[in-house]
Every structure is written in C-alpha cells, then in structure tokens.
Write a protein that holds these residues in place. Sequence first.
Motif, PDB file in Angstrom:
ATOM      1  N   LEU A 115       0.615  -1.350  -0.356  1.00  0.00           N
ATOM      2  CA  LEU A 115       0.356  -0.271   0.518  1.00  0.00           C
ATOM      3  C   LEU A 115       0.367   1.528   0.123  1.00  0.00           C
ATOM      4  O   LEU A 115       1.732   1.017   0.774  1.00  0.00           O
ATOM      5  CB  LEU A 115      -0.834   0.155   1.431  1.00  0.00           C
ATOM      6  CG  LEU A 115      -1.575  -1.111   1.036  1.00  0.00           C
ATOM      7  CD1 LEU A 115      -0.952  -1.856   2.757  1.00  0.00           C
ATOM      8  CD2 LEU A 115      -3.002  -0.789   1.721  1.00  0.00           C
ATOM      9  N   THR A 116       0.605   2.196  -0.662  1.00  0.00           N
ATOM     10  CA  THR A 116       1.595   3.481  -0.721  1.00  0.00           C
ATOM     11  C   THR A 116       0.557   4.659  -1.255  1.00  0.00           C
ATOM     12  O   THR A 116      -1.072   4.203  -1.230  1.00  0.00           O
ATOM     13  CB  THR A 116       2.271   3.829  -2.268  1.00  0.00           C
ATOM     14  OG1 THR A 116       2.494   2.487  -2.376  1.00  0.00           O
ATOM     15  CG2 THR A 116       2.973   4.931  -1.618  1.00  0.00           C
ATOM     16  N   VAL A 117      -0.171   5.902   0.781  1.00  0.00           N
ATOM     17  CA  VAL A 117      -1.053   6.486   0.062  1.00  0.00           C
ATOM     18  C   VAL A 117       0.271   8.125  -0.207  1.00  0.00           C
ATOM     19  O   VAL A 117       0.741   8.707  -0.133  1.00  0.00           O
ATOM     20  CB  VAL A 117      -1.374   6.740   1.438  1.00  0.00           C
ATOM     21  CG1 VAL A 117      -2.071   8.547   1.876  1.00  0.00           C
ATOM     22  CG2 VAL A 117      -1.727   6.173   1.591  1.00  0.00           C
ATOM     23  N   PHE A 207       7.769  -0.975   6.257  1.00  0.00           N
ATOM     24  CA  PHE A 207       7.829   0.238   5.310  1.00  0.00           C
ATOM     25  C   PHE A 207       8.902  -0.467   4.500  1.00  0.00           C
ATOM     26  O   PHE A 207       9.749  -0.882   4.947  1.00  0.00           O
ATOM     27  CB  PHE A 207       8.961   1.280   5.398  1.00  0.00           C
ATOM     28  CG  PHE A 207       7.169   2.212   6.577  1.00  0.00           C
ATOM     29  CD1 PHE A 207       6.865   2.631   5.740  1.00  0.00           C
ATOM     30  CD2 PHE A 207       7.067   2.164   8.090  1.00  0.00           C
ATOM     31  CE1 PHE A 207       5.579   3.921   6.682  1.00  0.00           C
ATOM     32  CE2 PHE A 207       6.014   3.164   8.904  1.00  0.00           C
ATOM     33  CZ  PHE A 207       4.964   3.455   8.204  1.00  0.00           C
ATOM     34  N   LEU A 208       9.023  -0.587   2.926  1.00  0.00           N
ATOM     35  CA  LEU A 208       9.526  -1.254   1.937  1.00  0.00           C
ATOM     36  C   LEU A 208      10.865   0.206   1.481  1.00  0.00           C
ATOM     37  O   LEU A 208      11.476  -0.002   0.432  1.00  0.00           O
ATOM     38  CB  LEU A 208       8.864  -1.139   0.869  1.00  0.00           C
ATOM     39  CG  LEU A 208       7.539  -2.908   1.021  1.00  0.00           C
ATOM     40  CD1 LEU A 208       6.731  -3.459  -0.556  1.00  0.00           C
ATOM     41  CD2 LEU A 208       9.076  -3.728   1.306  1.00  0.00           C
ATOM     42  N   HIS A 237      -5.191  -0.141  19.181  1.00  0.00           N
ATOM     43  CA  HIS A 237      -4.637   0.835  18.661  1.00  0.00           C
ATOM     44  C   HIS A 237      -3.482   0.974  17.510  1.00  0.00           C
ATOM     45  O   HIS A 237      -2.506  -0.366  18.351  1.00  0.00           O
ATOM     46  CB  HIS A 237      -4.094   1.790  19.665  1.00  0.00           C
ATOM     47  CG  HIS A 237      -4.407   2.476  20.777  1.00  0.00           C
ATOM     48  ND1 HIS A 237      -5.440   3.421  20.409  1.00  0.00           N
ATOM     49  CD2 HIS A 237      -5.861   1.526  21.574  1.00  0.00           C
ATOM     50  CE1 HIS A 237      -6.126   3.953  22.097  1.00  0.00           C
ATOM     51  NE2 HIS A 237      -6.537   2.556  22.047  1.00  0.00           N
ATOM     52  N   TRP A 238      -3.789   1.179  16.363  1.00  0.00           N
ATOM     53  CA  TRP A 238      -2.044   0.495  15.548  1.00  0.00           C
ATOM     54  C   TRP A 238      -2.257   1.441  14.337  1.00  0.00           C
ATOM     55  O   TRP A 238      -3.659   1.174  13.367  1.00  0.00           O
ATOM     56  CB  TRP A 238      -2.841  -0.792  15.228  1.00  0.00           C
ATOM     57  CG  TRP A 238      -1.541  -1.628  13.912  1.00  0.00           C
ATOM     58  CD1 TRP A 238      -0.047  -1.580  14.565  1.00  0.00           C
ATOM     59  CD2 TRP A 238      -1.703  -2.288  12.933  1.00  0.00           C
ATOM     60  NE1 TRP A 238       0.099  -2.268  12.911  1.00  0.00           N
ATOM     61  CE2 TRP A 238      -0.425  -2.276  11.861  1.00  0.00           C
ATOM     62  CE3 TRP A 238      -2.753  -2.210  11.833  1.00  0.00           C
ATOM     63  CZ2 TRP A 238      -0.200  -2.882  10.790  1.00  0.00           C
ATOM     64  CZ3 TRP A 238      -2.771  -2.661  10.292  1.00  0.00           C
ATOM     65  CH2 TRP A 238      -1.160  -2.665  10.368  1.00  0.00           C
ATOM     66  N   ALA A 239      -1.344   2.148  14.118  1.00  0.00           N
ATOM     67  CA  ALA A 239      -0.939   3.357  12.837  1.00  0.00           C
ATOM     68  C   ALA A 239       0.390   2.618  12.561  1.00  0.00           C
ATOM     69  O   ALA A 239       1.293   2.202  12.973  1.00  0.00           O
ATOM     70  CB  ALA A 239      -1.212   4.606  13.323  1.00  0.00           C
ATOM     71  N   LEU A 240       0.724   2.858  11.541  1.00  0.00           N
ATOM     72  CA  LEU A 240       1.863   3.329  10.466  1.00  0.00           C
ATOM     73  C   LEU A 240       2.110   4.370   9.774  1.00  0.00           C
ATOM     74  O   LEU A 240       0.630   4.835   8.702  1.00  0.00           O
ATOM     75  CB  LEU A 240       2.132   2.369   9.335  1.00  0.00           C
ATOM     76  CG  LEU A 240       2.229   0.480   9.407  1.00  0.00           C
ATOM     77  CD1 LEU A 240       1.441   0.151  10.269  1.00  0.00           C
ATOM     78  CD2 LEU A 240       3.420   0.042   8.419  1.00  0.00           C
ATOM     79  N   TYR A 241       3.008   5.469  10.544  1.00  0.00           N
ATOM     80  CA  TYR A 241       2.737   7.028   9.570  1.00  0.00           C
ATOM     81  C   TYR A 241       4.069   7.438   9.847  1.00  0.00           C
ATOM     82  O   TYR A 241       5.112   6.823   9.641  1.00  0.00           O
ATOM     83  CB  TYR A 241       1.651   7.290  10.496  1.00  0.00           C
ATOM     84  CG  TYR A 241       2.846   8.182  12.285  1.00  0.00           C
ATOM     85  CD1 TYR A 241       3.455   8.918  12.473  1.00  0.00           C
ATOM     86  CD2 TYR A 241       2.048   6.680  13.260  1.00  0.00           C
ATOM     87  CE1 TYR A 241       3.984   8.738  14.104  1.00  0.00           C
ATOM     88  CE2 TYR A 241       2.830   6.850  14.437  1.00  0.00           C
ATOM     89  CZ  TYR A 241       3.381   7.776  14.349  1.00  0.00           C
ATOM     90  OH  TYR A 241       4.598   7.990  15.921  1.00  0.00           O
ATOM     91  N   HIS A 242       4.153   8.367   8.733  1.00  0.00           N
ATOM     92  CA  HIS A 242       4.879   9.704   8.446  1.00  0.00           C
ATOM     93  C   HIS A 242       5.406  10.514   8.891  1.00  0.00           C
ATOM     94  O   HIS A 242       4.160  11.771   9.428  1.00  0.00           O
ATOM     95  CB  HIS A 242       5.323   9.659   7.136  1.00  0.00           C
ATOM     96  CG  HIS A 242       5.710   8.014   6.784  1.00  0.00           C
ATOM     97  ND1 HIS A 242       6.749   7.820   6.292  1.00  0.00           N
ATOM     98  CD2 HIS A 242       5.231   7.907   5.099  1.00  0.00           C
ATOM     99  CE1 HIS A 242       6.974   6.623   5.350  1.00  0.00           C
ATOM    100  NE2 HIS A 242       5.919   6.756   5.279  1.00  0.00           N
ATOM    101  N   ALA A 257       3.850   8.908   0.236  1.00  0.00           N
ATOM    102  CA  ALA A 257       4.148   8.331   1.990  1.00  0.00           C
ATOM    103  C   ALA A 257       4.340   6.863   1.028  1.00  0.00           C
ATOM    104  O   ALA A 257       4.883   6.587   0.129  1.00  0.00           O
ATOM    105  CB  ALA A 257       3.634   7.940   2.818  1.00  0.00           C
ATOM    106  N   GLU A 258       5.697   6.850   2.046  1.00  0.00           N
ATOM    107  CA  GLU A 258       6.117   5.350   1.462  1.00  0.00           C
ATOM    108  C   GLU A 258       5.735   4.206   1.956  1.00  0.00           C
ATOM    109  O   GLU A 258       4.930   4.116   2.648  1.00  0.00           O
ATOM    110  CB  GLU A 258       8.058   5.472   3.009  1.00  0.00           C
ATOM    111  CG  GLU A 258       8.872   6.405   3.028  1.00  0.00           C
ATOM    112  CD  GLU A 258       9.595   6.115   1.889  1.00  0.00           C
ATOM    113  OE1 GLU A 258       9.030   5.868   0.446  1.00  0.00           O
ATOM    114  OE2 GLU A 258      10.903   7.168   2.459  1.00  0.00           O
TER     115      GLU A 258
END
Length: 588
Positions: A115-117, A207-208, A237-242, A257-258
């Motif tokens: 996934l990429t945002v 993150f790749l 509660h779970w988030a992957l963020y920049h 995003a990465e």
Amino acid sequence: MKEEAGDLAISRQGSQVIAKNNLFQINFDLSKGTWNYIDKTGYSIIRDAYTKIILQDGTVLTTLDSGDSEFITNPATEDESGICQPITFSHQPKGHGVQTHLYLKCYPKKPYVVLTVGVKNTHDAPIALEQISTIDVSPHNGKAKGGVYLGGAPSGYHTFLDMNTPTASGLKEIHDGFRVNEDASTTSCYNGVLYDTESKRSLVFGFLSFQKWWSAVQMGYDGDTQRGKEENHGVNHWALYHKCENHICHQGEEVYAEPVYLNFAHQGWEAYNQYAEMVRHRVKPKSLNRVFSGWCAQDSEDETINASQISEQIEQITKNRLPDPSVPGGFEYVQIGKGWEASIGSYQADAQKFPSGMKSVADQIHAKGLKAGIRFAPFCVEANSELLQAHPEYFLKERDKKKPASIVLPEDGREVALLDVSQPGAQAHIRENTRKLIDEWGYDLVKADLLAYAIGPLTELNNFVTHDTSLTAVELYRLGAQLLNQIIDENEKEVVLAACNTCRGLSIGDFALNETSSGYGGYIGEGAWESPQGLRPIANAHTAHLPMYGNAWTNEFGTLAINEPLPLNEALIALTMAGLSGGVVTCG
C-alpha cells in the motif's frame, strides 16, 4: 505455470469493493471509508482500517469523513515482486482541498499486499503536511474504530517492533494498557510482527523504502473499551505513519508516503523473510559477502586506551595466532574505538595517549599482518572547537536563534555542534578528514559514529535550519551517508565503510557493515553487554533482526568486552548469535 493477473478477482457489490485471490481478500467500504483484510478462511485480521492526514494547523482529515469516494482498477503491471493488480481508492472530504489516494497492489498468487498513500492538494493555496498515516485502526474523535484480530485473546499476543530505542524494540508481550508511541512521537519504527501464541496467526508489516519520511508505528491495547469476552478483542491502537515536518504541498502537487508491506497468510518467520527480500530488491544494499572478526581497543569506564596498551594487545593477538582468519575466531582487524581524539571531530590524536600519532598505530598493526580500523564522528565537533569559531556557516542552525545548533551526547555528556552535510564547505571538511584517515594514516576500515545525527536532526528537524532547506531529516541523514560512500568509492584502496549508532532502515544501501546492536544492552557482567534485564532480551532483540542481516546489511553484533568477572556462558551465547547472523563480532 505463468502467473496471470486473472488469478485475482475484483468485484463491486453496492458500496463494497472486493479484491480476492485464494490466499486473502480485501473489502473496501466506500460508504464508510474503511477497509478489511481477510484471510483465506474468511477471518478478518485487520478491521475498519482508514487513512489519516494531519495538517500543520491541527486539521485532521480521514477517509472516515463525509465526502466523495471512488475506486479505480488500473491495468495489470509487473514490478520487482511479479505481476500485480493496482487498485486506487480516492477520497476527498467535503469543504477541504485535500484528496487522499490509497494505492493498493494485489499479487494474484502471493499472500501479501503493498500500500502507498498519496496526498494531493486540490486547493488554490499551499498546505503544510504534519503527518500521513497510511494505515490506522485507532479510535477517532473518541469513538472506537477497528483493530487487528488474530483469533485469540490479545493478552496472548507477542509483538516485535524494529525501533531505534532500547525500551521499545525487541519482543514484547501485549497486555491491557500496552502502549508504544501513544503520543505519536518521532520514535522511528520500520517494521514489526504481531503474533498470537494461541491461534498461531501472525501479521507482518513494514515500510519498504526509507527515502524521504521518518517512519513510525503506534500500537496499543485497551480491553475495557471493547465489548464481550477478551478472546473476541483485538489490538485496537495500531497505525503506520510518517512525520512530514510540515512539508509544503503546492496546488496540484501530490506527495507520496513510503510503501507499506502487509502479510498475514504466511507464517511469521516466512513472511518476515519475504519482507527482508523485498527491501533488498528495492534498496539494493551493499554487502561484504563474507564474515570477519577483530579486536577493538577503546575507552571504557575502567581505563582509557593508549599507544602502549594497544602495542601490548597486538603482541598478545599475534603470539596466540589469533590474527589467522583460517583459525576459528581468528582476528583480521584491530579497530581503534572511541577515545583516541584530542576532542571529538578534531582528527587530532590525544598527544598524551598517542604521542607518535595515529599513523604510527596503523603502521604497527600492519607490521603484524593485521588490518587497521578506526572509529570517527564525521558529522560533529565539540562545541568549543576552532572549526566552529572559524566557520559557523558549516553547521546546522537553531531555527529560532539562527546560531549554530548543538546537542549533548548521552554517552559522555559532551556538547557537540552538528555539521550541515548539505553545506559545500562542511562537505569539503568531511571529505578532507575522512581521506586523511585512509590516505595519510593508512586505515583499512573506517567506522562512522552517527549518533549526533540520530539524536539531533533525525529526532526533530523542525528545530534545525539546513543550508538546503528543501531536505527532510531523512534526506539529510542519507546525504551524509552518501557523501561518505563517495569518499570511499573514489579511493583506489579497498576500504570498508562501517557505521554504528545508526538508524537501521535509513542506513540500508549505504553501509556494508552496520552495528545494529546499539542501545540493546551495553554490558555483560562488569564488561560489555551488561543489561539490567539480562542476556535474554538482548538475544530476543538480536534474533528478531536475523532476516534483515545479509539481506539489508552485514551485521556487526557490537563489541563484546571480556573482563572479570565475566559469565563465560553468556559471552559464548553472544558470540554464537553473532556467528549465526553471518556477521561480525569484535572483542575487546
């Protein structure tokens, strides 16, 4: 049989968009702005995930907000992982000129997705991005949203998070009230595993790539906010963020995003190995393709290094045939660690410890058939240095006061100023002095200590002003690493570029030899590798990284000091782990 995109089925049922193969299914609900990740048995692992954007002015925008949503199925394509089907989910909240695109890659016969945002500014005026959360299941506006469910009670879950802090990294048991990065701080994290000891299900995520943004993970479990029995609960509660450092996004610009990897269909170890392999293909890391070991001489709490001490150690090493690499455990390198400089960043030997200078030490090491290594801090100098007084323009500035910025090193409490690797004069200084170590003094291995950047600009670049103001913290760090690589590549001599106190993900592709153990332990007994928690957490933290060793870098386990009293069995375990990693161990 050749893989075909047709092995993946995509359909729409009302507001539901479904992408499915025989290993997983993703359901995207256009009416709610959420999506679910479902395994081949029909069990929903990730539930009600959404994307979140935070602007500098505090505005929070999510795909949960009312607005316009659509999806687009793009033609099948092929990337480094094989044939994939790209799908785009777009959302624009009402009254805001910010459009969010979730780019999803599904692979027909593979259990993972990527996934990429993308965040696009459709407004007339620029916007400043504070944070992009590619995946979030956490409560929003005080209301519970989704979670990660592995089948058993969350109190039976274990997690590994690849963080750069000793308190958060390594293997952890989930419990009610468990929190990591609760305040969405800048503690970096690049990948992780969530495992249920009861159901044996696992979720691997990461993150790749590590090119632009500071990546992090938030995780936590609240049992009292969920209904029913605990076995029906999830990690909520779970988030992957920049952290985007208030990046300015202009009209019509889209910021990406990465990419993120998700895999729960494989066993955890297999899925993590797959992640490491995908990172290797994307980042193209350097590798020594061999294992070596050595002896490290450096300052410790008990004594300081000096020329006569090193001479005695070299005599003992050669006397006992330890320099012969064909002998198990044989040393190839003698490395001079911290403590040789008159002051940090001066590139001048301490005259009392090394009256004949550091070239003399390298010559003595070479005379015994060994290779010489030296540790240095390329990106900082002590705050009272002559270089800072003569060339303040070489240094990062404090944002508010416009004067050279400084930090205090936690190892010894010394204050250092930070060289700005985007400034041409600073680059020339780093280049000149790194070449001195190699060309004038004759060292075969140079180990860059990157602690100053890891706890300085990488922690909060907003507090610093750089010469090139377009750079993010990650780009500044990588620019410094690339400068060191250029210096090594331009040299006709074969030299190993190693690093310590690094940010692991950001260092992939730049350092052939990476000491990744910093922060996990320190010392065993009264010497190196002592830990208040004992050897077990050190072993857990190290073992969890094994898939990345060899794929992303050649690992250096760190320095194992042999002092009395030393629990020899613990030292042997540490040495064994270093050997299993296919990497490097340095004794001292």
